[in-house]
Design a protein around this motif. Structure first.
Motif, PDB file in Angstrom:
ATOM      1  N   LEU A 117       0.833  -1.205   0.000  1.00 49.61           N
ATOM      2  CA  LEU A 117       0.000   0.000   0.000  1.00 49.61           C
ATOM      3  C   LEU A 117       0.868   1.256   0.000  1.00 49.61           C
ATOM      4  O   LEU A 117       0.609   2.197  -0.745  1.00 49.61           O
ATOM      5  N   SER A 118       1.894   1.251   0.800  1.00 49.61           N
ATOM      6  CA  SER A 118       2.808   2.395   0.853  1.00 49.61           C
ATOM      7  C   SER A 118       3.469   2.636  -0.512  1.00 49.61           C
ATOM      8  O   SER A 118       3.576   3.773  -0.967  1.00 49.61           O
ATOM      9  N   SER A 119       3.871   1.574  -1.156  1.00 53.02           N
ATOM     10  CA  SER A 119       4.480   1.687  -2.497  1.00 53.02           C
ATOM     11  C   SER A 119       3.504   2.286  -3.507  1.00 53.02           C
ATOM     12  O   SER A 119       3.881   3.138  -4.327  1.00 53.02           O
ATOM     13  N   GLN A 120       2.260   1.830  -3.444  1.00 50.52           N
ATOM     14  CA  GLN A 120       1.244   2.370  -4.354  1.00 50.52           C
ATOM     15  C   GLN A 120       1.059   3.874  -4.132  1.00 50.52           C
ATOM     16  O   GLN A 120       0.964   4.637  -5.100  1.00 50.52           O
ATOM     17  N   ILE A 121       1.017   4.282  -2.882  1.00 56.27           N
ATOM     18  CA  ILE A 121       0.821   5.701  -2.560  1.00 56.27           C
ATOM     19  C   ILE A 121       2.027   6.516  -3.008  1.00 56.27           C
ATOM     20  O   ILE A 121       1.872   7.605  -3.576  1.00 56.27           O
ATOM     21  N   TYR A 122       3.211   6.010  -2.783  1.00 59.40           N
ATOM     22  CA  TYR A 122       4.417   6.718  -3.239  1.00 59.40           C
ATOM     23  C   TYR A 122       4.391   6.906  -4.755  1.00 59.40           C
ATOM     24  O   TYR A 122       4.675   7.991  -5.260  1.00 59.40           O
ATOM     25  N   ARG A 123       4.048   5.837  -5.489  1.00 62.46           N
ATOM     26  CA  ARG A 123       4.004   5.945  -6.951  1.00 62.46           C
ATOM     27  C   ARG A 123       2.928   6.931  -7.413  1.00 62.46           C
ATOM     28  O   ARG A 123       3.146   7.701  -8.342  1.00 62.46           O
ATOM     29  N   GLY A 161       3.661  19.470   0.665  1.00 61.93           N
ATOM     30  CA  GLY A 161       3.198  19.266   2.033  1.00 61.93           C
ATOM     31  C   GLY A 161       2.278  18.065   2.136  1.00 61.93           C
ATOM     32  O   GLY A 161       2.475  17.182   2.981  1.00 61.93           O
ATOM     33  N   PHE A 162       1.262  18.023   1.267  1.00 62.61           N
ATOM     34  CA  PHE A 162       0.313  16.908   1.288  1.00 62.61           C
ATOM     35  C   PHE A 162       1.008  15.605   0.895  1.00 62.61           C
ATOM     36  O   PHE A 162       0.841  14.579   1.543  1.00 62.61           O
ATOM     37  N   ARG A 163       1.814  15.667  -0.149  1.00 60.23           N
ATOM     38  CA  ARG A 163       2.517  14.465  -0.622  1.00 60.23           C
ATOM     39  C   ARG A 163       3.418  13.899   0.476  1.00 60.23           C
ATOM     40  O   ARG A 163       3.404  12.702   0.733  1.00 60.23           O
ATOM     41  N   ASP A 164       4.177  14.774   1.128  1.00 64.07           N
ATOM     42  CA  ASP A 164       5.081  14.295   2.173  1.00 64.07           C
ATOM     43  C   ASP A 164       4.312  13.688   3.347  1.00 64.07           C
ATOM     44  O   ASP A 164       4.704  12.659   3.893  1.00 64.07           O
ATOM     45  N   GLN A 165       3.208  14.324   3.715  1.00 64.74           N
ATOM     46  CA  GLN A 165       2.432  13.842   4.861  1.00 64.74           C
ATOM     47  C   GLN A 165       1.793  12.477   4.590  1.00 64.74           C
ATOM     48  O   GLN A 165       1.863  11.573   5.410  1.00 64.74           O
ATOM     49  N   SER A 203       1.896   6.577   5.333  1.00 70.39           N
ATOM     50  CA  SER A 203       1.793   5.239   4.741  1.00 70.39           C
ATOM     51  C   SER A 203       3.063   4.424   4.997  1.00 70.39           C
ATOM     52  O   SER A 203       2.991   3.221   5.255  1.00 70.39           O
ATOM     53  N   LEU A 204       4.206   5.073   4.985  1.00 73.96           N
ATOM     54  CA  LEU A 204       5.473   4.386   5.234  1.00 73.96           C
ATOM     55  C   LEU A 204       5.624   4.002   6.703  1.00 73.96           C
ATOM     56  O   LEU A 204       6.268   3.009   7.042  1.00 73.96           O
ATOM     57  N   SER A 205       4.995   4.764   7.562  1.00 78.16           N
ATOM     58  CA  SER A 205       5.080   4.518   8.999  1.00 78.16           C
ATOM     59  C   SER A 205       4.438   3.190   9.413  1.00 78.16           C
ATOM     60  O   SER A 205       4.877   2.555  10.374  1.00 78.16           O
ATOM     61  N   ILE A 206       3.440   2.747   8.687  1.00 80.51           N
ATOM     62  CA  ILE A 206       2.734   1.506   9.056  1.00 80.51           C
ATOM     63  C   ILE A 206       3.676   0.291   8.973  1.00 80.51           C
ATOM     64  O   ILE A 206       3.916  -0.367   9.987  1.00 80.51           O
ATOM     65  N   PRO A 207       4.243  -0.035   7.802  1.00 76.97           N
ATOM     66  CA  PRO A 207       5.120  -1.211   7.763  1.00 76.97           C
ATOM     67  C   PRO A 207       6.406  -1.009   8.567  1.00 76.97           C
ATOM     68  O   PRO A 207       6.955  -1.963   9.113  1.00 76.97           O
ATOM     69  N   SER A 265      -1.081   5.118  12.714  1.00 83.24           N
ATOM     70  CA  SER A 265      -0.671   5.630  11.405  1.00 83.24           C
ATOM     71  C   SER A 265      -1.659   5.232  10.320  1.00 83.24           C
ATOM     72  O   SER A 265      -1.880   5.966   9.358  1.00 83.24           O
ATOM     73  N   SER A 266      -2.267   4.060  10.485  1.00 79.57           N
ATOM     74  CA  SER A 266      -3.278   3.614   9.532  1.00 79.57           C
ATOM     75  C   SER A 266      -4.497   4.548   9.574  1.00 79.57           C
ATOM     76  O   SER A 266      -5.053   4.903   8.523  1.00 79.57           O
ATOM     77  N   GLY A 267      -4.898   4.940  10.765  1.00 80.64           N
ATOM     78  CA  GLY A 267      -6.002   5.900  10.898  1.00 80.64           C
ATOM     79  C   GLY A 267      -5.636   7.259  10.317  1.00 80.64           C
ATOM     80  O   GLY A 267      -6.454   7.914   9.662  1.00 80.64           O
ATOM     81  N   GLU A 268      -4.402   7.673  10.545  1.00 80.48           N
ATOM     82  CA  GLU A 268      -3.918   8.945   9.986  1.00 80.48           C
ATOM     83  C   GLU A 268      -3.942   8.887   8.457  1.00 80.48           C
ATOM     84  O   GLU A 268      -4.385   9.833   7.790  1.00 80.48           O
ATOM     85  N   LEU A 269      -3.503   7.769   7.908  1.00 81.50           N
ATOM     86  CA  LEU A 269      -3.499   7.606   6.455  1.00 81.50           C
ATOM     87  C   LEU A 269      -4.915   7.672   5.888  1.00 81.50           C
ATOM     88  O   LEU A 269      -5.152   8.356   4.878  1.00 81.50           O
TER      89      LEU A 269
END
Length: 161
Positions: A61-67, A76-80, A85-89, A114-118
């Protein structure tokens, strides 16, 4: 030799004796199906965090969001959203590498947060048209499933205590 030094020496000998096992004891334990706590913990750690389904799914999921956000100009939004998403794994992996089930459960709690934040950021991204609805709903469903998996794993780890 002073008394304290003599006591420490005797204590050291006792501790060494406790750790030794009689010849053939391991074979008898295997036949009975019994294991000592340390052996269970050691066997559990033969598995790596990369083999956990919850870690695999959250990393995917994190990889998909990064791509998806790689060309976004709203830094700002992209970094957040990529950071959450990276924080979860990352928290799942860090907790898994800790010594105790209690510490692991603590890091799983961070991952669940972090999942809730995402999910919050995905909802906002859909609202402001940064994320198309179909993609966003898919990510939300996956994030909710990951959250449930984390909660189940936390429950198991806390009950083991």
């Amino acid at each position: 030799m002073p008394r304290a030094a003599s006591r420490r020496k005797k204590q050291g000998k006792r501790n060494k004796k406790k750790g030794t096992r009689r010849k053939g004891q391991e074979e008898r334990d295997k036949k009975k199906g019994t294991r000592r706590k340390g052996q269970e913990r050691a066997k559990e750690f033969l598995m790596r965090f990369e083999e956990l389904q919850v870690w695999k799914r959250s990393a995917r999921l994190s990889s998909q969001i990064y791509r998806y956000f790689r060309n976004s100009k709203d830094f700002g939004f992209r970094d957040q959203i990529t950071r959450s998403s990276l924080s979860i794994p990352s928290n799942i992996a860090e907790g898994y590498e800790r010594k105790s089930d209690r510490e692991f459960a603590n890091f799983l709690s961070y991952a669940k947060g972090s999942s809730g934040e995402l999910r919050t950021q995905i909802y906002i991204g859909m609202e402001i048209d940064y994320i198309d609805k179909a993609t966003g709903k898919g990510w939300i469903n996956e994030s909710e499933e990951i959250s449930r998996m984390i909660a189940s794993l936390m429950k198991i780890k806390l009950e083991k205590k």
